[in-house]
Design a protein around this motif. Structure first.
Motif, PDB file in Angstrom:
ATOM      1  N   SER A 101     -30.304 -21.437  20.642  1.00 16.58           N
ATOM      2  CA  SER A 101     -30.513 -21.111  19.227  1.00 16.58           C
ATOM      3  C   SER A 101     -29.522 -20.056  18.740  1.00 16.58           C
ATOM      4  CB  SER A 101     -31.948 -20.624  18.999  1.00 16.58           C
ATOM      5  OG  SER A 101     -32.207 -19.453  19.754  1.00 16.58           O
ATOM      6  N   SER A 146     -29.879 -17.344   2.102  1.00 13.80           N
ATOM      7  CA  SER A 146     -30.073 -17.003   3.515  1.00 13.80           C
ATOM      8  C   SER A 146     -31.064 -15.863   3.702  1.00 13.80           C
ATOM      9  CB  SER A 146     -28.738 -16.618   4.158  1.00 13.80           C
ATOM     10  OG  SER A 146     -27.860 -17.705   4.197  1.00 13.80           O
ATOM     11  N   SER A 174     -34.769 -16.931   4.563  1.00 15.20           N
ATOM     12  CA  SER A 174     -34.797 -17.485   5.917  1.00 15.20           C
ATOM     13  C   SER A 174     -34.652 -16.377   6.958  1.00 15.20           C
ATOM     14  CB  SER A 174     -33.669 -18.506   6.093  1.00 15.20           C
ATOM     15  OG  SER A 174     -33.826 -19.580   5.190  1.00 15.20           O
ATOM     16  N   LEU A 226     -38.003 -14.334   7.097  1.00 14.02           N
ATOM     17  CA  LEU A 226     -39.076 -15.101   7.751  1.00 14.02           C
ATOM     18  C   LEU A 226     -38.838 -15.230   9.256  1.00 14.02           C
ATOM     19  CD1 LEU A 226     -39.683 -17.958   5.152  1.00 14.02           C
ATOM     20  CD2 LEU A 226     -41.114 -15.959   5.593  1.00 14.02           C
ATOM     21  N   SER A 227     -37.606 -15.510   9.645  1.00 12.28           N
ATOM     22  CA  SER A 227     -37.317 -15.691  11.071  1.00 12.28           C
ATOM     23  C   SER A 227     -37.396 -14.376  11.836  1.00 12.28           C
ATOM     24  CB  SER A 227     -35.943 -16.338  11.257  1.00 12.28           C
ATOM     25  OG  SER A 227     -34.937 -15.636  10.561  1.00 12.28           O
ATOM     26  N   ALA A 239     -41.137 -13.654  12.188  1.00 10.64           N
ATOM     27  CA  ALA A 239     -41.726 -14.517  13.213  1.00 10.64           C
ATOM     28  C   ALA A 239     -41.321 -14.050  14.614  1.00 10.64           C
ATOM     29  CB  ALA A 239     -41.281 -15.957  12.994  1.00 10.64           C
ATOM     30  N   GLY A 240     -40.063 -13.650  14.762  1.00 10.05           N
ATOM     31  CA  GLY A 240     -39.595 -13.174  16.054  1.00 10.05           C
ATOM     32  C   GLY A 240     -40.311 -11.920  16.509  1.00 10.05           C
ATOM     33  N   ALA A 246     -36.638 -17.923  17.200  1.00 10.94           N
ATOM     34  CA  ALA A 246     -36.756 -17.190  15.933  1.00 10.94           C
ATOM     35  C   ALA A 246     -35.611 -16.198  15.767  1.00 10.94           C
ATOM     36  CB  ALA A 246     -38.102 -16.471  15.871  1.00 10.94           C
ATOM     37  N   LEU A 250     -32.271 -17.988  15.089  1.00  4.62           N
ATOM     38  CA  LEU A 250     -32.177 -18.399  13.687  1.00  4.62           C
ATOM     39  C   LEU A 250     -31.928 -17.202  12.779  1.00  4.62           C
ATOM     40  CD1 LEU A 250     -35.106 -20.991  13.497  1.00  4.62           C
ATOM     41  CD2 LEU A 250     -32.650 -21.479  13.482  1.00  4.62           C
ATOM     42  N   SER A 251     -32.634 -16.100  13.033  1.00  3.21           N
ATOM     43  CA  SER A 251     -32.454 -14.907  12.202  1.00  3.21           C
ATOM     44  C   SER A 251     -31.048 -14.355  12.351  1.00  3.21           C
ATOM     45  CB  SER A 251     -33.486 -13.839  12.577  1.00  3.21           C
ATOM     46  OG  SER A 251     -33.284 -13.383  13.902  1.00  3.21           O
ATOM     47  N   HIS A 278     -28.739 -16.440  10.092  1.00  2.00           N
ATOM     48  CA  HIS A 278     -28.946 -16.185   8.662  1.00  2.00           C
ATOM     49  C   HIS A 278     -28.516 -14.768   8.267  1.00  2.00           C
ATOM     50  CE1 HIS A 278     -30.799 -19.993   7.814  1.00  2.00           C
ATOM     51  NE2 HIS A 278     -31.713 -19.824   8.751  1.00  2.00           N
TER      52      HIS A 278
END
Length: 252
Positions: free
Chosen positions: A17, A192, A195, A198-199, A202-203, A227, A230-231, A234
Motif C-alpha cells: 500500500s 485529497s 481522503s 479519513l485514512s 482509520a490508521g 490505511a 493510503l494516507s 494522499h
C-alpha cells in the motif's frame, strides 16, 4: 506454523500500500524521502520475516529490524510534515529533513521499548506547524491578515535604541514572522484532503486496536498498514514540490 505463514503473507502483502506514494516521491526527485521510504519498506519486510519464523536474517534479530523500521517510519512521517509546510528554500528543507532523521533516531534510542514519549514529542513538533498552516489556509485568517496589514501600515516597526524598545522590536519581528508564515496561500488539493484525514484516522484507530487486542493473524496490523499507506499517498498529493517549481513567491 500455518498461522505464522498466513500472518506473514498478510503483513508483507499490505506493505504494498506504500508503493503508490513511493512512486510519487520518486517522480518528484525526492531523493532523501526515497532513501527513507525504501529503507522503511525493506526493514519492515525483514522484521516481519524474522519475527514470523523466529529466525535471524543476515545475523540480525527481529528486534533490531523492528527498531530500524520504527526510526525510518517516524522519520518518514516527519518528512511528510515538512513537505506540508510548502517551503521553497531547498537548503532549509535539507536541514529539516536531516534534523528529523537525527531526532527520530536518538528519540528511539532514548525511549527504548518501555516508552514512546520522546518519539511522540518529535512527531508532534513537526506535525503542529504543518497542521496549523493547513488549518489556517483552509479556513482563512481575515483577522490575521488585517492585523498584519495594520502592522505594516503603522510606524510601530521603528523603535528607539532603549533596551525595552529592542525587546519589543524582537517580539514584534517574531510576531510578524509567524504571521507571514501562516498567511501564505498554499494550493492544497482539497480532493485529497478528505481522503487523507479519513485514512489517517482509520490508521490511528487500527493502531490502537493492534496494541490493545491483536489477532493471531495480525489483522489490525495489516489493516493499519493499508490505511497508513493510503494516507501517505494522499498527504504527498496535498501539495506540489515548491522547491522544484516556481508556482509561488519565495518564502525563506
Amino acid at each position: 506454523m500455518a498461522t505464522s505463514v498466513v500472518a506473514f503473507l498478510l503483513t508483507v502483502s499490505t506493505t504494498a500500500s506504500f508503493i503508490p506514494s513511493f512512486k510519487l516521491i520518486l517522480s518528484r526527485r525526492r531523493h532523501f524521502e526515497c532513501f527513507v521510504g525504501a529503507g522503511q519498506l525493506l526493514s519492515t519486510l525483514l522484521f516481519e520475516a524474522s519475527a514470523a519464523f523466529n529466525v535471524k536474517l543476515f545475523g540480525i534479530t527481529s528486534n533490531a529490524y523492528h527498531e530500524v523500521s520504527d526510526i525510518l517510519t517516524e522519520t518518514y512521517a516527519c518528512l511528510l510534515m515538512i513537505h506540508l509546510l510548502g517551503l521553497r528554500n531547498e537548503d532549509t528543507q535539507h536541514l529539516l529533513r536531516y534534523t528529523a532523521f537525527f531526532l527520530c533516531w536518538f528519540a528511539k534510542l532514548g525511549d527504548g521499548w518501555e516508552s514512546v514519549a520522546f518519539e511522540v514529542l518529535i512527531i508532534i513538533s513537526f506535525a503542529t506547524p504543518a497542521i496549523a498552516l493547513l488549518t489556517y489556509s483552509i479556513f482563512g485568517l481575515k483577522k490575521k491578515k488585517l492585523r498584519y496589514q495594520d502592522m505594516n501600515d503603522g510606524d510601530d516597526l521603528h523603535y528607539t535604541g532603549s533596551s525595552s524598545g529592542k525587546f519589543d522590536s524582537g517580539i514584534h519581528w517574531l510576531d510578524e514572522f509567524v504571521n507571514r508564515f501562516f498567511m501564505r496561500s498554499l494550493p492544497y488539493n482539497s480532493s485529497s484532503l478528505l481522503s487523507a484525514v479519513l485514512s489517517v484516522s482509520a490508521g490511528l484507530v487500527l493502531l490502537v486496536l493492534e496494541n490493545l487486542r491483536e489477532t493471531k493473524l495480525r489483522l489490525f496490523h495489516s489493516l493499519a498498514q493499508i490505511a497508513f499507506g493510503l494516507s501517505s499517498y494522499h498527504l504527498w498529493q496535498l501539495l506540489p514540490c515548491f522547491d522544484k517549481d516556481d508556482m509561488i513567491g519565495n518564502f525563506r
